[in-house]
Design a protein around this motif. Structure first.
Motif, short mmCIF file in Angstrom:
data_model
loop_
_atom_site.label_atom_id
_atom_site.label_comp_id
_atom_site.label_asym_id
_atom_site.label_seq_id
_atom_site.Cartn_x
_atom_site.Cartn_y
_atom_site.Cartn_z
N VAL A 107 0.76 -1.18 0.05
CA VAL A 107 0.04 0.05 -0.12
C VAL A 107 0.87 1.11 0.04
CG1 VAL A 107 -1.55 1.27 1.34
CG2 VAL A 107 -2.03 -1.10 1.13
N ASN A 108 2.00 1.30 0.90
CA ASN A 108 2.91 2.57 1.08
C ASN A 108 3.48 2.49 -0.42
OD1 ASN A 108 5.86 3.39 1.38
ND2 ASN A 108 4.60 4.14 2.96
N GLU A 109 3.90 1.62 -1.03
CA GLU A 109 4.70 1.76 -2.46
C GLU A 109 3.67 2.54 -3.44
OE1 GLU A 109 6.87 -1.11 -4.05
OE2 GLU A 109 7.63 -2.14 -2.22
N ILE A 110 2.51 2.01 -3.68
CA ILE A 110 1.46 2.37 -4.32
C ILE A 110 0.98 3.82 -4.28
CG2 ILE A 110 -0.88 1.96 -5.46
CD1 ILE A 110 -0.03 -1.16 -5.47
N ALA A 111 0.74 3.95 -2.82
CA ALA A 111 0.21 5.24 -2.43
C ALA A 111 1.24 6.37 -2.87
CB ALA A 111 -0.07 5.25 -1.20
N SER A 112 2.50 6.05 -2.64
CA SER A 112 3.82 7.02 -2.96
C SER A 112 3.71 7.36 -4.33
CB SER A 112 4.98 6.50 -2.34
OG SER A 112 5.23 5.99 -1.00
N ALA A 113 3.48 6.41 -5.16
CA ALA A 113 3.32 6.78 -6.65
C ALA A 113 2.02 7.59 -7.10
CB ALA A 113 3.55 5.74 -7.39
N VAL A 114 0.96 7.40 -6.36
CA VAL A 114 -0.31 7.91 -6.67
C VAL A 114 -0.56 9.10 -6.06
CG1 VAL A 114 -2.87 7.38 -6.61
CG2 VAL A 114 -1.21 5.32 -7.17
N GLN A 115 -0.10 9.34 -4.88
CA GLN A 115 -0.12 10.85 -4.33
C GLN A 115 0.21 11.83 -4.91
OE1 GLN A 115 1.80 13.08 -2.72
NE2 GLN A 115 3.76 12.12 -3.68
N GLY A 116 -0.54 12.69 -5.09
CA GLY A 116 -0.44 14.23 -6.20
C GLY A 116 -0.79 14.04 -7.60
#
Length: 290
Positions: free
Chosen positions: A71-80
Motif C-alpha cells: 500500500v505504501n509503495e503504490i500510494a507513494s506513486a499515486v499521491q499528488g
C-alpha cells in the motif's frame, strides 16, 4: 465510459497465495464500470514502479492487493496525481485499510471498489519519504526491522517478536519540536500517526483523522515491564489516550533529534534515518476508494 483499473498484486504479502486473485476479481468486479488489468510484483519496490507507470499512462484506479508495505509503495506513486488508489487488504496488519473501514474479505473489498466512492486523505513525509498510516522511531521501528527478517509472518509472529524483544530493549532520549515548540522526552517509542491505528485494530491515537491536515505525535513513555499487557490492552479498547504513559501532541511540522536510536519505520517497513528526522504533512493529497 468505462474506467481503467489496474490491480497490482503482491504474491507473498501476509503469507497468502494470491495466484487466483484475478479470477476472483473478474467474478465480482462490475464490468460495466471497469476495464481491468492485473499484474504481479516481482521484488521490493516493484509495486511503486508499476504504479508510477500506471499514473503516467492516466490509469483511473490503481488497486493495491497486499499489505501495508505494498500500500505504501503504490500510494507513494499515486499521491499528488489525478489517479485514485484502492486497497484489497492482504497483509499482517492492514492498518490503512482498517482505518478506512475496508473489509478484509476479498469479495466485499472488491464490491466496495464497485461503489466508486473516493475520499482524499493526507500524506505524511519523513525525510523525503512518504507514509500514509503510521511512522515511528523506537521500539516499533526496532520490531519492524526484526519482523522484516522473519520467514513466518502474521499477527502472532509480530506479537511473539514484541514479547521476546521488549525484555532487552532500552528507551531513548529525544528532542522533539512540534510547530516550533520544543519537548525533551525519554521515550519507549514515538509514533507519528496519520490514522488512529497501527493495524489489527490496535489504536495508538483514537482521535487521529486521515484528512485533517494534522499528524499525531504519540510519545510512549517508559513503563514497568509488568504493565506491558495492560498497555497493549488499552490499544485494543481504544483507551490509549487515557494512559499516563502516553502523551499525544498534534501538529503539522515535526522535528525529532534522537540521541540513541536511528531506526525508523514507514507504514511498518523498516528504514534508517540518522539522528535527525523532519516530518511534515501534505493535506488531502491522495484519493482513496473506501
Amino acid at each position: 465510459m468505462k474506467k481503467s483499473i489496474l490491480f497490482i498484486i503482491n504474491p507473498i504479502s501476509g503469507g497468502k497465495d494470491k495466484k487466483h486473485f484475478p479470477s476472483v476479481a473478474e467474478r465480482y468486479l462490475d464490468k460495466d464500470k471497469f476495464t481491468p488489468r492485473f499484474v504481479f510484483t516481482a521484488r521490493s519496490g516493484h509495486a511503486y514502479e508499476l504504479a508510477l507507470k500506471a499514473v503516467e499512462e492516466g490509469t483511473d484506479f490503481i488497486i493495491a492487493v497486499g499489505g501495508d508495505g505494498t500500500v505504501n509503495e503504490i500510494a507513494s506513486a499515486v499521491q499528488g496525481s489525478r489517479s485514485a488508489m484502492g486497497i484489497i487488504p492482504c497483509g499482517s496488519g492492514n492498518g490503512l485499510a482498517l482505518s478506512l473501514n475496508i473489509p478484509l474479505n476479498h469479495r466485499k473489498a472488491i464490491e466496495r471498489v464497485n461503489l466508486l466512492r473516493a475520499s482524499p486523505i493526507d500524506t505524511g513525509i519523513l525525510n523525503g519519504s512518504y507514509f500514509f498510516n503510521m511512522a515511528g522511531i523506537g521500539f516499533d521501528a526496532h520490531i519492524s526491522h526484526k519482523f522484516s527478517n522473519m520467514t513466518s509472518r502474521g499477527f502472532l509472529g509480530y506479537v511473539k517478536t514484541a514479547f521476546s524483544e521488549i525484555v532487552k530493549y532500552k528507551s531513548g532520549s529525544y528532542r522533539i519540536e512540534v510547530d516550533g515548540k520544543n519537548y525533551d522526552r525519554t521515550a519507549f517509542m514515538i509514533s507519528i500517526a496519520n490514522s488512529p491505528q497501527y493495524g489489527n485494530n490496535a489504536f495508538i491515537s483514537p482521535t487521529a483523522l486521515l484528512n485533517d491536515g494534522i499528524l499525531d505525535v504519540c510519545i510512549v513513555k517508559p513503563f514497568p515491564l509488568a504493565l506491558f499487557p495492560a498497555v497493549v490492552l488499552r490499544m485494543f479498547t481504544k483507551t490509549s489516550q487515557y494512559s499516563k504513559y502516553l502523551e499525544i501532541i498534534k501538529g503539522r511540522n515535526i522535528r525529532i533529534v534522537s540521541y540513541d536510536h536511528t531506526r525508523i519505520h514507514l507504514d511498518g517497513e523498516p528504514g534508517e534515518a540518522g539522528k535527525e528526522i523532519s516530518i511534515s504533512v501534505k493535506p488531502s493529497s491522495l484519493s482513496v476508494l473506501y
